[in-house]
Design an enzyme around this catalytic site. Structure first.
Site, PDB file in Angstrom:
ATOM      1  CG  ASP A  82      -5.022   6.681   1.296  1.00 31.23           C
ATOM      2  OD1 ASP A  82      -4.460   7.536   2.017  1.00 31.23           O
ATOM      3  OD2 ASP A  82      -4.655   5.505   1.231  1.00 31.23           O
ATOM      4  CG  HIS A  88       0.126   6.110  -0.754  1.00 25.68           C
ATOM      5  ND1 HIS A  88      -1.006   6.626  -1.347  1.00 25.68           N
ATOM      6  CD2 HIS A  88      -0.293   5.436   0.347  1.00 25.68           C
ATOM      7  CE1 HIS A  88      -2.071   6.280  -0.630  1.00 25.68           C
ATOM      8  NE2 HIS A  88      -1.660   5.553   0.400  1.00 25.68           N
ATOM      9  CG  HIS A 131      -1.876   1.102   1.305  1.00 27.63           C
ATOM     10  ND1 HIS A 131      -3.189   0.985   0.922  1.00 27.63           N
ATOM     11  CD2 HIS A 131      -1.721   2.383   1.715  1.00 27.63           C
ATOM     12  CE1 HIS A 131      -3.805   2.144   1.099  1.00 27.63           C
ATOM     13  NE2 HIS A 131      -2.931   3.016   1.578  1.00 27.63           N
ATOM     14  CD  GLU A 132       1.640   3.790   3.590  1.00 22.70           C
ATOM     15  OE1 GLU A 132       1.955   4.859   3.015  1.00 22.70           O
ATOM     16  OE2 GLU A 132       0.547   3.653   4.163  1.00 22.70           O
TER      17      GLU A 132
END
Length: 199
Positions: free
Chosen positions: A113, A41, A37-38
C-alpha cells in the site's frame, strides 16, 4: 459447461491476487489484524466520493496477500483527476491508518500500500502537472511504457530533493486525512472489522 459470473469472478481474482489459500492456518491475532486493515481500506473507499466503489472485501488469503479490498470503477475512463488520485492515495493508506486507530501499532502488512501511494504521489508531481510548484513542467519521463514502464527524472539534483520532499508531504497529508476519517467513523470501522472477522 457454462461459465457463470461466479466462475468468471474467481478466475479474475486468481489472476489478480493469486489462488485462494483456505487451508492456510491463520492465528486469531493475525485474522483480527487483517480484518481491521481491510476494513480501513474499504471504509475510506466507501466514504470518499472520488474513490472507485468497493466491490469486495475479504480476509481469506490469496497469493501473498492476507486479504484484499477490490474496487471497480463504474465506467471506463480515459482521464483521471487530481481528486481521484488523492482519494486513491488515501484509500491505499487506509489499512495502515486503521491499524494505528484500532491497535496503536503498525505492521509490515501495508508495505505494498505504501509503495502504491508513493508511486501515485510521485506521478502527480513529476508527470501529471498536479502541483502548483512545478505547474505544467514534466520532471520525469516513462521509458519502455509497454515493458514495465521504467521512469527517469529529467531535472537537477536539487530539484530531485525537492520532489522527494513534496512526495513525502503529499503522502503524509493523505495519511493524516485517512486516519481522521477512521477516527470520525470508528463505530463503522469496528463493526465492519467484526463482521469480516466472524464471517
Amino acid at each position: 459447461l457454462k461459465a457463470r459470473m461466479k466462475e468468471l469472478e474467481e478466475a479474475s481474482e486468481k489472476v489478480c491476487f493469486g489462488p485462494e489459500r483456505r487451508s492456510h492456518v491463520i492465528s486469531d491475532k493475525e485474522k483480527r489484524l487483517t480484518a481491521v486493515h481491510e476494513s480501513g481500506h474499504a471504509l475510506i473507499a466507501y466514504l470518499l466520493p472520488d474513490a472507485d466503489p468497493v466491490h469486495k472485501v475479504t480476509i481469506i488469503p490469496r497469493g501473498r496477500a492476507g486479504g484484499y479490498t477490490m474496487m471497480l470503477p463504474e465506467e471506463d475512463r480515459s482521464y483521471e483527476t487530481k481528486s481521484y488520485y488523492l482519494a486513491q492515495i488515501r484509500v491505499a493508506l487506509g489499512g495502515r491508518a486503521a491499524e494505528e486507530v484500532v491497535f496503536n501499532q503498525v505492521t509490515t502488512g501495508a508495505s505494498n500500500d505504501i509503495e502504491q501511494a508513493t508511486k501515485l504521489a510521485r506521478a502527480m508531481i513529476t508527470r501529471y502537472g498536479m502541483t502548483d510548484e512545478f505547474d505544467m513542467v514534466a520532471m520525469e519521463t516513462v521509458t519502455n511504457k509497454y515493458l514495465g514502464g521504467d521512469t527517469s527524472l529529467d531535472c537537477a539534483p536539487e530539484t530531485q530533493k525537492y520532489i522527494d520532499a513534496k512526495v513525502v508531504s503529499v503522502v503524509k497529508e493523505q495519511h493524516a486525512k485517512a486516519k481522521k476519517i477512521l477516527e470520525d467513523h470508528r463505530p463503522a470501522l469496528d463493526a465492519l472489522a467484526k463482521y469480516l472477522y466472524e464471517k
